[in-house]
Design an enzyme around this catalytic site. Structure first.
Site, PDB file in Angstrom:
ATOM      1  N   LYS A  33      -2.730  -0.096  20.950  1.00 34.46           N
ATOM      2  CA  LYS A  33      -2.943  -1.534  21.138  1.00 34.46           C
ATOM      3  C   LYS A  33      -1.665  -2.344  20.965  1.00 34.46           C
ATOM      4  O   LYS A  33      -1.603  -3.512  21.335  1.00 34.46           O
ATOM      5  CB  LYS A  33      -4.008  -2.046  20.178  1.00 34.46           C
ATOM      6  CG  LYS A  33      -3.621  -2.029  18.711  1.00 34.46           C
ATOM      7  CD  LYS A  33      -4.738  -2.609  17.855  1.00 34.46           C
ATOM      8  CE  LYS A  33      -4.344  -2.647  16.387  1.00 34.46           C
ATOM      9  NZ  LYS A  33      -5.413  -3.224  15.535  1.00 34.46           N
ATOM     10  N   LYS A  49      15.320   1.335   7.233  1.00 33.71           N
ATOM     11  CA  LYS A  49      16.498   2.169   6.980  1.00 33.71           C
ATOM     12  C   LYS A  49      17.741   1.578   7.638  1.00 33.71           C
ATOM     13  O   LYS A  49      18.860   1.751   7.147  1.00 33.71           O
ATOM     14  CB  LYS A  49      16.263   3.603   7.461  1.00 33.71           C
ATOM     15  CG  LYS A  49      15.090   4.292   6.806  1.00 33.71           C
ATOM     16  CD  LYS A  49      15.051   4.083   5.296  1.00 33.71           C
ATOM     17  CE  LYS A  49      13.720   4.468   4.695  1.00 33.71           C
ATOM     18  NZ  LYS A  49      12.685   3.426   4.754  1.00 33.71           N
ATOM     19  N   GLY A 174       5.045  -5.137  -7.276  1.00 34.81           N
ATOM     20  CA  GLY A 174       4.882  -3.704  -7.044  1.00 34.81           C
ATOM     21  C   GLY A 174       6.215  -2.989  -7.035  1.00 34.81           C
ATOM     22  O   GLY A 174       7.172  -3.453  -6.409  1.00 34.81           O
ATOM     23  N   ALA A 312       5.278   9.431   7.044  1.00 38.30           N
ATOM     24  CA  ALA A 312       5.348   9.710   8.478  1.00 38.30           C
ATOM     25  C   ALA A 312       5.415  11.203   8.757  1.00 38.30           C
ATOM     26  O   ALA A 312       4.743  11.723   9.667  1.00 38.30           O
ATOM     27  CB  ALA A 312       6.567   9.012   9.079  1.00 38.30           C
ATOM     28  N   HIS A 438      32.989  24.184  -0.682  1.00 32.95           N
ATOM     29  CA  HIS A 438      33.593  23.253  -1.642  1.00 32.95           C
ATOM     30  C   HIS A 438      34.633  22.392  -0.932  1.00 32.95           C
ATOM     31  O   HIS A 438      35.424  22.906  -0.152  1.00 32.95           O
ATOM     32  CB  HIS A 438      34.269  24.018  -2.780  1.00 32.95           C
ATOM     33  CG  HIS A 438      35.011  23.138  -3.730  1.00 32.95           C
ATOM     34  ND1 HIS A 438      34.368  22.385  -4.688  1.00 32.95           N
ATOM     35  CD2 HIS A 438      36.339  22.876  -3.860  1.00 32.95           C
ATOM     36  CE1 HIS A 438      35.269  21.705  -5.381  1.00 32.95           C
ATOM     37  NE2 HIS A 438      36.480  21.992  -4.891  1.00 32.95           N
TER      38      HIS A 438
END
Length: 459
Positions: A33, A49, A174, A312, A438
């Site tokens: 929709k 992001k 929250g 997701a 490294h």
């Protein structure tokens, strides 16, 4: 039947399932929709992001100034940042449309709902038939009484993503993933941020030590965190909202320009024909059996509308399982909840999988634990990202990997080495003895597993 499979919703669950179905030769259609890609792609994961990336870039101005480069921030324009986030979302939405077309999947625009077990009606007029139906309608932001979302002063995550201008101050109700990520974004661009949490800790679903570490970092950045705190609006004018914060026997008042409600998401299961067709639900979530079947054998449900983590990548995997089952392909019955990686794009990043210490203690599972600090990793010091640690949890008797919790640079990438090890049933010695290049941040994973074995080198 005109189709083998009709999917209601084109989010990361729906469109991935559609492409997988096409790979098996199933004639498939998606009904959508709104924009292709769902919440994640259009007003969720991707644009957020993008904002986080740009917040990180903006924060690096201090590094440039340390080099003697002067940066004039007087012409900073947040609208440009907003436009970049929309461009990222639009680009990927078009990419998904291309994939659907490439795989010969019919995209039907409109609002669909179940008519019966084999028919979906779109916009109350056009009827489409299918052998199988997959419900993947996603979720929407939750609201809370007394904080009516208007997307002007009181925002949902949708409204926060669509801001073209930043407020001077914001209260975030929250402290889950959404609240923590927006707290970072807003603070990075100079907004005064209050995070208000009714529980006694932030990030309630994450490892406690990780949450406590992030709280200290956020407080250093002058993000004000109010735990064990109730809030209510006592006055609202055009440019100001006055909030009363109540904690135990103490109350105080704060004034902010905007409020962001970040208390979770609720499933989009209303008005899609569930009740009429006897599809069982519980507290708004569709009840599913193995392979994500509903109580109707040919109707399946995945993603945010079922009681699994609202992520997701979980929806995508669930969609793959459904289609593989329909196609007669060997597949698992459910996603293994202990093999789902979690990613939080705060700064520093957070990533985790498997059990937390709290859950292990609750279940009386005996475990070994080792935490390796980022400062022991050469690259983290070289790139000035030495905040954080890597925690590994293993079974005391079998040494099986039970959980991993990382806070630090590129945590959301590093977690996958541990996940691959767990999926492959490797033991700590297998990772600890594997040569890591490294300098890399992944050496921290190696050292953490060496620590579990009792022989970490750089600590």
């Amino acid at each position: 039947m005109k189709y083998d499979l009709i999917i209601l919703g084109s989010g990361p669950g729906g469109y991935v399932a559609a492409i997988r179905a096409a790979q098996f030769g199933l004639k498939t259609a998606i009904i959508e929709k709104d924009k292709v890609g769902g919440v994640c792609l259009n007003i969720g994961c991707i644009p957020s992001k993008s904002l986080i990336h740009q917040a990180e870039t903006f924060s690096r101005i201090k590094e440039l100034e340390y080099m003697g480069i002067k940066v004039n921030k007087s012409e900073f324009n947040y609208k440009k940042i907003f436009e970049k986030s929309r461009k990222a979302a639009d680009t990927l939405s078009k990419g998904v449309q291309y994939l659907l077309k490439k795989n010969k999947i019919d995209l039907i625009s409109g609002e669909g709902k179940l008519l019966n077990k084999n028919e979906i009606i779109v916009n109350d007029k056009d009827i489409y038939t299918s052998k199988f139906i997959l419900l993947a309608t996603g979720s929407k932001p939750k609201s809370i009484p007394g904080f009516e979302i208007d997307e002007v002063q009181i925002l949902s995550s949708n409204g926060a993503l669509m801001l073209e201008n930043l407020p001077k101050s914001i209260a975030i109700i929250g402290s889950g993933v959404i609240g923590i990520e927006f707290g970072y974004i807003m603070n990075s661009f100079g907004v005064e941020v209050h995070i208000i949490e009714i529980l006694d800790r932030i990030l309630p679903t994450e490892d406690l030590e990780i949450a406590e570490f992030l709280e200290k970092v956020y407080k250093k950045r002058n993000i004000k965190i109010h735990k064990s705190t109730k809030s209510r609006i006592i006055e609202k004018t055009k440019n100001k909202i006055t909030l009363e914060l109540e904690r135990k026997d103490r109350k105080n008042i704060i004034n902010v320009e905007k409020i962001l409600i970040a208390v979770g998401r609720e499933p989009n299961t209303k008005n899609i024909g569930l009740e009429k067709n006897g599809i069982e639900t519980e507290k708004g979530f569709v009840k599913v059996r193995e392979y994500y079947k509903t109580n109707a054998d040919n109707i399946y449900a995945i993603g945010d509308i079922v009681k699994t983590p609202q992520l997701a990548h979980v929806a995508s995997k669930e969609g793959e399982i459904v289609v593989e089952h329909i196609a007669g392909h060997s597949t698992e019955k459910f996603v293994d909840i202990h093999k789902i990686p979690s990613a939080i794009y705060s700064e520093p990043q957070i990533a985790s999988l498997g059990y937390t210490e709290e859950l292990l203690r609750e279940k009386n599972i005996q475990y070994n634990k080792f935490s390796f600090p980022y400062r022991g990793v050469g690259k983290s010091v070289a790139i000035e990202k030495s905040e954080g640690f890597i925690k590994i949890l293993t079974d005391k008797e079998t040494n099986e990997i039970l959980g991993a919790h990382i806070i630090g640079a590129e945590a959301t990438e590093l977690i996958h080495e541990v996940l691959l090890a767990k999926n492959s049933e490797l033991l700590p010695e297998d990772i600890s003895k594997m040569i890591h290049a490294h300098p890399t941040l992944s050496e921290g994973i190696m050292e953490a597993f060496r620590g579990i074995e009792g022989w970490a080198i750089h600590i």
